[in-house]
Motif scaffolding. Structure first.
Motif, PDB file in Angstrom:
ATOM      1  N   VAL A  18     -17.938  27.901 -32.396  1.00  0.00           N
ATOM      2  CA  VAL A  18     -18.329  27.566 -31.031  1.00  0.00           C
ATOM      3  C   VAL A  18     -17.130  27.053 -30.239  1.00  0.00           C
ATOM      4  O   VAL A  18     -16.931  27.414 -29.080  1.00  0.00           O
ATOM      5  N   ARG A  19     -16.312  26.251 -30.878  1.00  0.00           N
ATOM      6  CA  ARG A  19     -15.150  25.716 -30.164  1.00  0.00           C
ATOM      7  C   ARG A  19     -14.219  26.823 -29.717  1.00  0.00           C
ATOM      8  O   ARG A  19     -13.516  26.699 -28.735  1.00  0.00           O
ATOM      9  N   LEU A  53     -14.879  29.218 -23.095  1.00  0.00           N
ATOM     10  CA  LEU A  53     -15.898  28.180 -23.264  1.00  0.00           C
ATOM     11  C   LEU A  53     -15.764  27.118 -22.176  1.00  0.00           C
ATOM     12  O   LEU A  53     -14.679  26.650 -21.876  1.00  0.00           O
ATOM     13  N   ALA A  61     -20.393  22.937 -24.409  1.00  0.00           N
ATOM     14  CA  ALA A  61     -21.239  23.218 -25.572  1.00  0.00           C
ATOM     15  C   ALA A  61     -21.921  21.939 -25.995  1.00  0.00           C
ATOM     16  O   ALA A  61     -21.424  20.841 -25.738  1.00  0.00           O
ATOM     17  N   HIS A  86     -10.698  18.207 -36.103  1.00  0.00           N
ATOM     18  CA  HIS A  86     -11.854  19.084 -36.274  1.00  0.00           C
ATOM     19  C   HIS A  86     -12.632  18.582 -37.472  1.00  0.00           C
ATOM     20  O   HIS A  86     -12.060  18.039 -38.402  1.00  0.00           O
ATOM     21  N   VAL A 128     -12.910  18.549 -25.312  1.00  0.00           N
ATOM     22  CA  VAL A 128     -13.994  19.490 -25.607  1.00  0.00           C
ATOM     23  C   VAL A 128     -14.737  19.043 -26.861  1.00  0.00           C
ATOM     24  O   VAL A 128     -15.973  18.963 -26.898  1.00  0.00           O
ATOM     25  N   ALA A 175     -16.740  15.991 -26.178  1.00  0.00           N
ATOM     26  CA  ALA A 175     -17.982  16.249 -25.451  1.00  0.00           C
ATOM     27  C   ALA A 175     -19.044  16.808 -26.382  1.00  0.00           C
ATOM     28  O   ALA A 175     -20.208  16.393 -26.342  1.00  0.00           O
ATOM     29  N   ILE A 176     -18.629  17.720 -27.214  1.00  0.00           N
ATOM     30  CA  ILE A 176     -19.602  18.329 -28.133  1.00  0.00           C
ATOM     31  C   ILE A 176     -20.161  17.284 -29.086  1.00  0.00           C
ATOM     32  O   ILE A 176     -21.380  17.197 -29.308  1.00  0.00           O
ATOM     33  N   SER A 214     -22.560  14.942 -27.450  1.00  0.00           N
ATOM     34  CA  SER A 214     -23.893  15.496 -27.243  1.00  0.00           C
ATOM     35  C   SER A 214     -24.718  15.403 -28.506  1.00  0.00           C
ATOM     36  O   SER A 214     -25.942  15.265 -28.461  1.00  0.00           O
TER      37      SER A 214
END
Lengths: 945, 85
Positions: free
Chosen positions: A200-201, A206, A209, B43, B67, B70-71, B74
């Motif tokens: 997804v990353r 993108l 998400a 990661h 990013v 943020a993921i 959530s």
């Protein structure tokens, strides 16, 4: 070709053969689970191996076959002849693909099309499974498109992000769309090495998400961390292909839809309102109608400065600002936003058509805007109640198309020659449109515009007029009913003008309309989504994953050896045999020349040892070359099955003595003749079931092929219980073809008649089928057999059956020859040709005409001088008793005596055919090296005469 | 080490692979009242994420990459999510 490919091809051939055999065994025993599993495993292995090479076609066919076999062994479908046929055909195709691979022929489109044929045929036999894996179905349907998420869901995304996404999408290059997707990885995906988060990353383009859990978490003590319970949602600005490529390993876990950018325009904030808003709304709408976007922008900015940033109003104003930056934003989007300030509720974007995101200059919306103001009263009169419906009616569609064509015509370059005609044609069409819509009062205006255009010699005036007159009304059905008053600002968002505006944008000749836009009036998202998913689903069949399962071969027990190596061994042992034969000579010389008896004896002792060993070695190497006849026999079940089906006969094939071994060369050279004879039996010999029953025989015919070893020969018999060979028929057929004359016809015996089939050009079949009947068969067969020193005999009883008997030498290598001497030269004659050696007194030799004969044991034997046959001048020498040496040889049925000078011993030699230039000498069947190093020429007696 | 276990918190360093999830789970099963620091995390394999979500571990620091942050936010911060499509 690399060694890996070579090995694959060789194994593939074996596997395909095994598949064929197992299939036929399975036909005899359709319930045998063991065989089914075996068959499945064979296909599976081959499929897995083929994945290593760039042969997706082969893999696909094998995959289809494997699925079918899997279904069979799980008893989902029964094994049938039809299934077997289909599988056999597909495997034949795979064999052809292997041949192409070997010859390094690239696969072309025709091959691919053929392959698809087989794949479809195989899949058609599959049971209808409701839970079929979409990735394996012949027409991958792809996952269903996602419905566009509700506004509440979209509003969860941060505003700044939504704004930039929306703006980005509106200004994006063609091909880039805003995509909303959901990705639910398989629960076991971790075990397959997948990292969904990483995937997804790395989504191209993108923007956002999030991750949620699909269900409540188990308590920690019993949590299985490796069972994937996550679901991902994401938003990206990208093109369909890139997305499809990114997700190509998990297409079935993905759902997506194209998101119209405006859907994101959802103001949020504190909904404290006030009377100041209404004024603003009014002003803003006026500015908008006037087409003054710049002015509107200014108004928005000033309003924004006055307002608290946290207000709903401010959010909406920010949206307006943002959307104004994109020229592609349609007016009604802005209008909808402005109007939303009244109720402080989200505009219903689902009713709005998606504007085509072109990065180009604004479309004719702008020029249309000023005229809209003037036109407003008119437009108002034409408001229909529900334009969404109207816009879809056939008439509306027809109008749109008509107008778009006119617009296209008008946009063509102003070529002087055609212009007048063009303008008038368009004018006529437009006039008709006006009339059909009850707008006759506009006709004068049309005429004026036309006149102006013609006068100026350019189409612009007419184009402008058309744009004005039909601007708002392109998609509008002009019903003469005035539903409501001239109220162009209907509080509800189903603004009539808005839709037509959007449609009008499609009409512009240069517009890069998305294929779905026109149709997207009622369901904006779905068609785009389907376009996306369709392209996303196509690269589904990437079978790059190779499954290698260690299959339980009996690998250690046998070796695959190149034939060249064996031949080399044979040559070497031959030389060794010859070389060792020199030792006794040496021993004798040691004794006679050098007088050393002791030495001679020792040499002889040692020679005995060497002799034994080398003979054993020779024998062993011969054995290596021995192959069981099953190599040839294994073609027959398939052959008999196919042929008997084709001819409509019921045949039971019995194979006996398959383990009987013979030299490889011999096996290979009888392979084709055997096939021919089997075909003959099936074609001519065995009758159809009806005929057999009429003759009192069991309906099923018997075809027996047996092999056994007799002394130093291998005997192969092919016998059937068919109708046999009728000597009379043969006789007459031969006579008809002129192969025998009348005299022969009279006196020929039945056995001789049957043997007439061996004559070249003989065939009793009236119709030449592709199986047999061309009359070249038995003659060629006999020649082939005799070339390897074999013999063939035919035996038949009319009405009962036919038996063909082949006698072949066990080994080709060693030949026993009789050495003879003539004119001081030594020659060899193969011992199986020799009947006897005898010395005949000159007196017993008579001459009949030109030929010499003698009588031996009551038999008249013609005599020929070998010297004469070899064109040697000298006459045969007689010995002391004036007797001539005669070597009696057998030629077919007859005997012949060869006059030679003397006989010598018989020896075993390794006969090597003459090669190169000498190979044309038919007189000699070959040469051999003797123990003393000399060369022995071996005579081919038959050719001498 | 990708996962650094301290007395009251676990640090995520660099790339945290799939095999770490077992360790993480075992540690969290034993300990309570601990938190996680993801600031150095580049990661993490979703198996670890699942463990964090299930254990509802409070996050003291988020990853540097916005990013990823943020993921993860959530996933790991409670917000009224509407389960749909």
């Amino acid at each position: 070709m690399n060694p890996l490919l070579e090995q694959f091809l060789s194994e593939a051939r074996d596997t395909l053969e095994a598949i064929g055999t197992t299939l036929m065994e399975l036909e005899q025993a359709p319930e045998d689970g063991e065989l089914m599993t075996q068959l499945f495993r064979l296909v599976h292995t081959l499929k897995g191996n083929s994945g290593l090479f760039e042969v997706p076609e082969m893999t696909r066919v094998l995959h289809a076959g494997e699925d079918l076999m899997d279904a069979v062994r799980h008893h989902e479908i029964g094994f049938s002849n039809e299934l077997a046929d289909c599988l056999l055909d597909a495997m034949d195709h795979v064999a052809r693909l292997c041949e192409d691979l070997e010859a390094e022929r690239p696969f072309d489109a025709a091959t691919a099309a053929d392959t698809q044929k087989y794949v479809t045929a195989l899949r058609a036999l599959m049971p209808q499974r409701l839970d079929a894996d979409p990735a394996q179905s012949p027409l991958p349907a792809g996952p269903e498109p996602l419905p566009i998420p509700a506004a509440e869901r979209l509003a969860q995304l941060p505003e700044a992000l939504r704004m930039s996404a929306c703006l980005g999408a509106l200004q994006a290059t063609p091909g880039q769309t805003l995509v909303w997707g959901s990705y639910l990885p398989d629960e076991q995906c971790f075990f397959q090495g997948e990292d969904p988060l990483y995937l997804v990353r790395k989504i191209p383009g993108l923007l956002w998400a999030d991750v949620t859990a699909r269900q409540d978490w188990a308590p920690l003590v019993s949590l299985d961390a490796y069972q994937c319970q996550l679901s991902f949602h994401w938003l990206a600005l990208t093109d369909a292909e890139a997305l499809a490529a990114h997700f190509r390993y998990v297409p079935d876990q993905l759902r997506q839809c194209a998101l119209p950018p405006l859907r994101l325009a959802l103001p949020q904030g504190d909904p404290n309102g006030g009377p100041v808003y209404e004024d603003f709304v009014h002003d803003a709408l006026a500015l908008l109608d006037a087409g003054d976007r710049a002015g509107l922008g200014r108004a928005v900015r000033s309003m924004l400065e006055l307002s608290n940033a946290a207000l709903w109003l401010s959010s909406a104003l920010r949206w307006l600002q943002s959307l104004l930056q994109a020229p592609a934003t349609p007016d009604e989007a802005l209008r909808a936003l402005i109007l939303s300030l009244r109720q402080l509720q989200w505009p219903d974007w689902s009713l709005l058509a998606t504007p085509a995101p072109t990065g180009k200059a604004p479309l004719t919306t702008t020029p249309a805007a000023p005229s809209q103001a003037t036109e407003a009263p008119q437009a108002g009169g034409r408001n229909t109640a529900d334009l969404a419906n109207a816009a879809d009616t056939p008439e509306a569609v027809a109008f749109r198309e008509l107008l778009s064509v006119q617009a296209e015509i008008l946009s063509l370059p102003d070529d002087a020659q055609w212009l007048t005609g063009r303008l008038q044609a368009v004018s006529g069409a437009l006039g008709a449109c006006l009339r059909a819509n009850g707008r006759e009062d506009e006709l004068p205006a049309l005429a004026a515009a036309t006149a102006q255009a013609l006068a100026e010699g350019r189409s612009a005036p007419l184009a402008d007029w058309m744009a004005e007159a039909f601007a708002g009304a392109q998609g509008e059905l002009q019903r003469p009913t005035a539903a409501s008053g001239p109220d162009s600002e209907q509080g509800s968002v189903s603004g009539p003008v808005s839709l037509s505006d959007a449609a009008h944008e499609d009409v512009h000749p240069d517009a890069q309309t998305e294929p779905t836009t026109t149709a997207a009036l009622s369901t904006p998202g779905a068609p785009e989504a389907s376009a996306l998913t369709a392209s996303g689903a196509s690269p589904a069949d990437l079978e790059a994953r190779v499954e290698r399962r260690g299959e339980d071969h009996a690998s250690a027990k046998s070796l695959k050896v190149d034939q060249v190596k064996i031949d080399r061994l044979m040559n070497l042992i031959g030389e060794m045999v010859v070389a060792k034969n020199a030792i006794p000579y040496l021993a004798n010389r040691a004794e006679s020349v050098y007088g050393s008896r002791e030495l001679s004896r020792e040499i002889k002792t040692q020679y005995a040892v060497i002799n034994r060993i080398s003979e054993e070695m020779q024998d062993a190497i011969m054995q290596v070359r021995m192959m069981p006849v099953s190599f040839v026999f294994q073609r027959f079940p398939r052959l008999v099955r196919d042929l008997s089906r084709r001819l409509g006969k019921d045949v039971n094939l019995v194979l006996e003595g398959e383990d009987t071994a013979a030299d490889k060369n011999i096996i290979e050279s009888i392979s084709d003749p055997l096939v021919h004879m089997v075909r003959n039996s099936l074609d001519h010999g065995l009758e159809t079931p009806e005929q057999r029953r009429a003759a009192g025989k069991p309906a099923q015919g018997q075809l027996r092929i047996s092999a056994r070893q007799e002394a130093d020969r291998v005997v192969i018999e092919i016998s059937d219980d068919g109708r046999g060979i009728d000597p009379e028929v043969i006789k007459f057929k031969a006579y008809e073809k002129g192969l025998i004359d009348e005299a022969t016809l009279e006196r020929i015996t039945p056995q001789e008649a049957i043997n007439l089939v061996f004559m070249p050009g003989f065939s009793t079949a009236d119709a030449v089928s592709d199986l047999s009947g061309r009359g070249v068969g038995m003659d060629v067969v006999r020649t082939a057999i005799e070339r390897v020193n074999g013999s063939i005999a035919l035996d038949s009883v009319k009405g009962r059956g036919t038996t063909i008997r082949l006698s072949l030498p066990l080994s080709m290598a060693v030949t026993n020859v009789m050495t003879i001497e003539t004119d001081g030269q030594t020659f060899g004659v193969p011992i199986d040709m020799v009947v006897e050696t005898v010395r005949v007194p000159r007196a017993s030799i008579r001459g009949i005409k030109d030929n010499l004969v003698t009588v031996l044991r009551g038999r008249v034997v013609p005599l020929k001088s070998l010297n004469r046959l070899l064109s040697l001048a000298a006459p045969p020498l007689a010995n002391d008793n004036d007797e001539l040496a005669v070597l009696v040889v057998r030629l077919g049925e007859d005997y012949l005596g060869l006059l030679v000078d003397d006989f010598h011993e018989t020896t075993d030699i390794i006969l090597k055919p003459l090669a190169g230039v000498l190979g044309g000498l038919r007189l000699y069947s070959g040469s051999a090296l003797l123990g003393d190093g000399s060369v022995l020429m071996v005579l081919n007696v038959k050719e001498m005469l | 080490m990708a996962l650094e276990f301290q007395k009251k918190q676990v640090l995520f360093n660099g790339v945290v692979g799939v095999e770490e999830a077992e360790n993480l789970l075992a540690w969290l099963q034993k300990k309570s009242g601990v938190s996680a620091d993801l600031s150095a995390c580049e990661h993490l394999h979703p198996a670890n994420l699942q463990v964090l979500m299930a254990a509802a571990v409070p996050i003291k620091a988020w990853p540097a990459d916005p990013v990823l942050a943020a993921i993860l936010q959530s996933a790991l911060t409670a917000h009224p999510s509407i389960q749909e499509q």
